[in-house]
Design an enzyme around this catalytic site. Structure first.
Site, mmCIF file in Angstrom:
data_model
loop_
_atom_site.group_PDB
_atom_site.id
_atom_site.type_symbol
_atom_site.label_atom_id
_atom_site.label_comp_id
_atom_site.label_asym_id
_atom_site.label_seq_id
_atom_site.Cartn_x
_atom_site.Cartn_y
_atom_site.Cartn_z
ATOM 1 N N CYS A 1 0.794 -1.237 0.000
ATOM 2 C CA CYS A 1 0.000 0.000 0.000
ATOM 3 C C CYS A 1 0.822 1.282 0.000
ATOM 4 C CB CYS A 1 -0.925 0.022 1.215
ATOM 5 S SG CYS A 1 -2.001 -1.410 1.397
ATOM 6 N N HIS B 1 -1.882 7.164 4.230
ATOM 7 C CA HIS B 1 -0.843 6.136 4.352
ATOM 8 C C HIS B 1 0.544 6.579 3.895
ATOM 9 C CE1 HIS B 1 -0.708 1.462 4.787
ATOM 10 N NE2 HIS B 1 -0.528 2.116 5.922
#
Length: 517
Positions: free
Chosen positions: A73, A136
């Site tokens: 990710c 993130h």
């Protein structure tokens, strides 16, 4: 034959005027989380439960050969927003060879201030930018979206892991712009027993409100819609629970598909569809370790998330722009999430910064004229170049799925897909004599071309030149994923005092992060 020059001279956009009627379009990037190539009906998923995405493909351009920049990710998202490989932008670790690293709560690093993100550049052309969902790229305040070009944010700095006890580890905060408005599993419920959560509906409403406001203002906008319902623990709202033939994961996909249909319809309703470029893709392949209940499908490809096999990095991708992209197009262009950076700049009429090297290419000739641009695709895992794709050929310089120790614990990134000498559980060095596959004949990477074959010799000669040039010009960024510290976790995020949600910060005690795979 593919040519080295053609593949490498296109590392930056042209900075030309926007195509079409001369007006720079709005830009929407729909980034999924752990959604696999095989999860869409248009790619053959048998339940055919993605009618809106399938229609989006029918009205636009489908990319069967589109790639993440990393099989995990955080690095992939950093690459999308910077147009640069994680090895350049710092989203990797040097703590161990070829290890995947991301940004958990205890990570000290994040997106470096020296990196220039897409919304920072679009702002120069008058764009107003919003991120909805998962960031993130670092959870500490200096790494947050509003510090890096976004004007608005509704979402979280990390994934929705938990619940945590707020003593050993705090629950993840959810932000509205620069301040938290609650935490996952507290103000923002996720029922781990049933999978029920209304988060996707909240993210949909944020997107719809933003589009309406910007249409009313007649101001160009960039919307980065980064939902995470398909990342374990998978969730869906009550309306969609139990409606899919694929179980809870399918429920989440159905809700996302329905939401995207509503977003595209809202663009028509607000009369801005013909001036909005929309791109749909995913950050990495489906997490087969979580399948079948909590993970998706990578179709015919080998392995999944965490690996540099096709299942880990080849993603579903669709471009949509009514009136500009002819309907029903399929492009076999090799594409990357990093291309969204460069392409967006071109559409906005902006040149990329001249002081750094970019890995994304400008796809506007592809999406508007269905041209094919020669370029390589580099597959990195941590600090190591694992594989390279040129045309239909892919050469593996290193292979590794995960360790024997993890496999004995039931951790398997390639369940049911053992290929001798390929899906190895030790790091196998093939740099002297790479494994070569023809992905047209063998998309599952099961049958290496014999090294004595003339095809092998001719293709490896070309790939070797490309790899040598790439490595010679590579300047790695400062690794951001090496250092961890409990004191930097989300104990007292901005705005916590207003909600009486601040937690006691432990004493700083940094350590070298451990990355098992």
């Amino acid at each position: 034959m593919w040519r080295l020059v053609a593949g490498l001279l296109l590392a930056a956009g042209t900075g030309s005027a926007p195509p079409g009627n001369g007006s720079a379009p709005n830009i929407i990037i729909l980034l999924m989380d752990d959604m696999g190539w095989g999860d869409l009906g248009v790619f053959g998923e048998p339940s055919r439960e993605t009618p809106n995405l399938d229609r989006m493909a029918a009205e636009g351009m489908l990319f069967p050969n589109f790639y993440a920049a990393n099989p995990l990710c955080s690095p992939s998202r950093a690459a999308l927003l910077t147009g640069r490989l994680p090895i350049r932008n710092g989203f990797y670790t040097t703590n161990a060879h070829a290890r995947n690293g991301y940004t958990p709560q205890e990570i000290v690093g994040g997106i470096p201030g020296s990196e220039i993100l897409l919304p920072e550049l679009l702002r120069k052309a008058g764009y107003f930018s919003k991120i909805v969902g998962k960031w993130h790229l670092g959870h500490r305040a200096q790494f947050h979206p509003l510090r890096h070009g976004f004007d608005e944010w509704f979402g979280a700095p990390n994934c929705h892991f938990g619940p945590f006890n707020n003593k050993d580890k705090p629950n993840i905060p959810v932000y509205n712009n620069s301040e938290m408005v609650g935490r996952y599993y507290e103000e923002f419920e996720i029922d781990l027993k049933t999978g029920e959560s209304n988060l996707t509906q909240l993210y949909l409403q944020e997107a719809m409100d933003f589009i309406r406001r910007q249409a009313a203002r007649k101001q160009q906008f960039f919307l980065y819609w980064a939902v995470d319902a398909t990342h374990t623990p998978v969730y869906a709202s009550r309306t969609f629970l139990g409606t899919s033939q694929r179980g809870l994961y399918g429920d989440a996909v159905r809700e996302i598909d329905d939401s995207i249909g509503k977003i595209l319809q809202e663009l028509h309703t607000q009369a801005v569809a013909n001036n909005t470029f929309v791109f749909f893709t995913s950050d990495n392949g489906a997490a087969l370790i979580s399948a079948p209940n909590q993970g998706g499908s990578n179709g015919p490809f080998l392995c999944g998330k965490e690996t540099t096999f096709e299942g880990g990095m080849r993603e579903p991708a669709i471009a949509w722009w009514p009136g500009q992209i002819p309907a029903g197009q399929v492009s076999h262009q090799l594409g990357s999430v990093m291309d969204l950076f460069t392409t967006s700049l071109t559409l906005a009429g902006l040149p990329p910064p001249a002081d750094r090297q970019f890995d994304g290419i400008d796809l506007s000739p592809v999406i508007l004229q269905n041209k094919i641009i020669s370029r390589p695709v580099f597959y990195y895992r941590g600090n190591e170049l694992m594989a390279v794709r040129v045309g239909l050929y892919k050469a593996h310089y290193w292979t590794w799925s995960n360790s024997w120790e993890e496999l004995q614990q039931g951790i398997n990134f390639c369940p049911g897909q053992n290929v001798t000498g390929v899906t190895t559980h030790d790091q196998r060095d093939y740099t002297v004599q790479p494994l070569l596959f023809h992905l047209g004949r063998d998309p599952g990477e099961r049958f290496p071309i014999r090294v004595t074959h003339q095809e092998y010799e001719a293709m490896m000669r070309e790939i070797t030149h490309i790899v040598q040039h790439h490595k010679a010009s590579l300047v790695p960024g400062q690794p951001q994923l090496n250092l961890c510290d409990r004191a930097v976790m989300n104990w007292a995020p901005p705005g916590c005092e207003k909600l009486n949600k601040c937690l006691k910060i432990p004493r700083s005690n940094p350590w070298k992060c451990y990355w098992p795979h």
